[in-house]
Design an enzyme around this catalytic site. Structure first.
Site, short mmCIF file in Angstrom:
data_model
loop_
_atom_site.label_atom_id
_atom_site.label_comp_id
_atom_site.label_asym_id
_atom_site.label_seq_id
_atom_site.Cartn_x
_atom_site.Cartn_y
_atom_site.Cartn_z
CE LYS A 52 -3.45 -0.88 -0.59
NZ LYS A 52 -3.87 -1.48 -1.89
CG HIS A 114 3.92 -6.24 -1.42
ND1 HIS A 114 4.04 -4.92 -1.79
CD2 HIS A 114 2.74 -6.66 -1.95
CE1 HIS A 114 2.99 -4.58 -2.54
NE2 HIS A 114 2.19 -5.61 -2.64
CB SER A 145 -3.36 2.97 2.22
OG SER A 145 -3.60 2.38 0.97
P1 A3P Z 1 -5.03 4.97 -0.72
O1 A3P Z 1 -5.62 3.75 -0.11
O2 A3P Z 1 -4.47 5.91 0.31
O3 A3P Z 1 -5.96 5.66 -1.66
P2 A3P Z 1 -0.47 -0.20 -3.67
O4 A3P Z 1 -0.48 -0.05 -5.13
O5 A3P Z 1 0.89 -0.33 -3.07
O6 A3P Z 1 -1.41 -1.25 -3.23
O7 A3P Z 1 -0.96 1.18 -3.05
C1 A3P Z 1 -2.29 1.59 -3.16
C2 A3P Z 1 -2.37 3.02 -2.73
O8 A3P Z 1 -1.79 3.85 -3.76
C3 A3P Z 1 -3.80 3.48 -2.57
O9 A3P Z 1 -3.77 4.52 -1.59
C4 A3P Z 1 -4.09 4.01 -3.97
O10 A3P Z 1 -5.20 4.87 -4.05
C5 A3P Z 1 -2.79 4.74 -4.24
N1 A3P Z 1 -2.58 5.01 -5.67
C6 A3P Z 1 -2.74 4.16 -6.69
N2 A3P Z 1 -2.53 4.79 -7.86
C7 A3P Z 1 -2.24 6.06 -7.56
C8 A3P Z 1 -1.95 7.21 -8.36
N3 A3P Z 1 -1.94 7.15 -9.68
N4 A3P Z 1 -1.69 8.37 -7.73
C9 A3P Z 1 -1.73 8.43 -6.37
N5 A3P Z 1 -2.01 7.38 -5.57
C10 A3P Z 1 -2.27 6.21 -6.16
#
Ligand code: A3P
Length: 304
Positions: A52, A114, A145
């Protein structure tokens, strides 16, 4: 939780002596031990993160940098088919390092993980092989998140209340272990000896995405025009990625693994959302833990 049994998180020790909480099951432990033996290739590109931290965002950017900003192909082929999750066999037997081994030699392999540094393929821990990009995000937003992700993930274990989850987040009793240990180790390694390692901060991406793309392109030894940088930044803006079925994990919703009525995979994508979740006293407690655990760190995060 319907038809899914909720797995139990157990502290397990891997063959190299490193201990981490994993979702219980001998196969999962075996897979992580196999990953230690995984054979790297010199042109592998690896995106490593604590869950996340912005994995998906960076995966898409890195892939586009390496593929001439080909957004048409990126829309056509799902991110989960363009990258292999090296430890993914932990969850799906035919995935992960097995799939990576069968990728053609002449093509760059894109790898997601991860895993904490200590559980990366031993070869990658010991040698500057491939290009390793680590993404880190401030722990308050990362924790929030992660909490929402576990709520909507039907086969992950239950996060409990936010209060309970933060407590476990401090202690590292969550999938992939302690955020503090994870980030600290990758940071130390990047400072000490890794010519092939680059750290990206989620908050810097938010502040100046194009500049971070330029820096990443240099690290990946790719020449991009300003137009290509614009195309990548625009394609990877949160509002565009959330509606892009190639990257927004809608196929996991369709498969019944994610329940997007609980929370979305592309949830908010903001810096500082923790403020909408923590009470004043929860925030003070988080700050106390943070101060103690990171007192010697040179790595600093923005929280808003
Ligand atoms: P939030 O839950 O705070 O919205 P991962 O890809 O490691 O699983 O992380 C997911 C997090 O990255 C989520 O955060 C998601 O919304 C955010 N995220 C994904 N794409 C993004 C983007 N293009 N710009 C900003 N945040 C992004």
């Amino acid at each position: 939780m319907g038809e899914f049994a909720v797995p139990v998180l157990r502290e397990e020790t891997m063959s190299n002596g490193f201990t981490i909480p994993i979702l219980g099951g001998e196969r999962r432990r075996q897979v992580l031990n196999e990953v230690l033996k995984f054979k790297m290739r010199p042109d592998d590109v690896i995106v490593a993160t604590y869950p996340k931290a912005g994995t998906t965002w960076l995966q898409e950017i890195v892939w586009l940098i390496c593929n001439n900003a080909d957004t048409a192909l990126a829309r056509k082929v799902k991110l989960t088919d363009r990258y292999d999750w090296v430890e993914g066999g932990e969850y799906r037997p035919t995935e992960g390092f097995k799939k990576l081994d069968s990728r053609p030699m002449e093509r760059t392999r894109f790898i997601k993980t991860h895993l904490p540094f200590q559980l990366l393929p031993t070869e990658l821990q010991n040698e500057a092989i491939g290009k390793l990009i680590y993404v880190a995000r401030n722990p308050k937003d990362n924790c929030v998140s992660f909490y929402h992700f576990l709520r909507m993930h039907k086969t992950a274990h239950e996060p409990g209340t936010l209060n309970e989850f933060t407590e476990r987040f401090y202690r590292g009793n969550v999938p992939r272990g302690s955020w503090f240990d994870h980030v600290e180790k990758y940071w130390q390694i990047s400072q000490e000896r890794r010519s092939n390692m680059h750290i990206v901060l989620y908050e810097n991406m938010q502040r100046n995405c194009k500049e971070e793309i330029r820096i990443l392109a240099k690290f990946l030894e790719k020449d991009l025009s300003e137009t290509q940088i614009d195309i990548i930044a625009n394609h990877c803006a949160f509002d565009n990625m959330k509606d892009n079925d190639s990257v927004n994990f809608s196929h996991f919703v369709a498969a019944g693994v994610f329940d997007d009525s609980v929370s979305k995979f592309m949830r908010k994508g903001q810096v500082g959302d923790w403020k909408n979740h923590f009470t004043v006293s929860q925030n003070q407690e988080f700050d106390d833990v943070l101060r103690k655990k990171t007192k010697d760190w040179t790595l600093k995060f923005d929280f808003e």
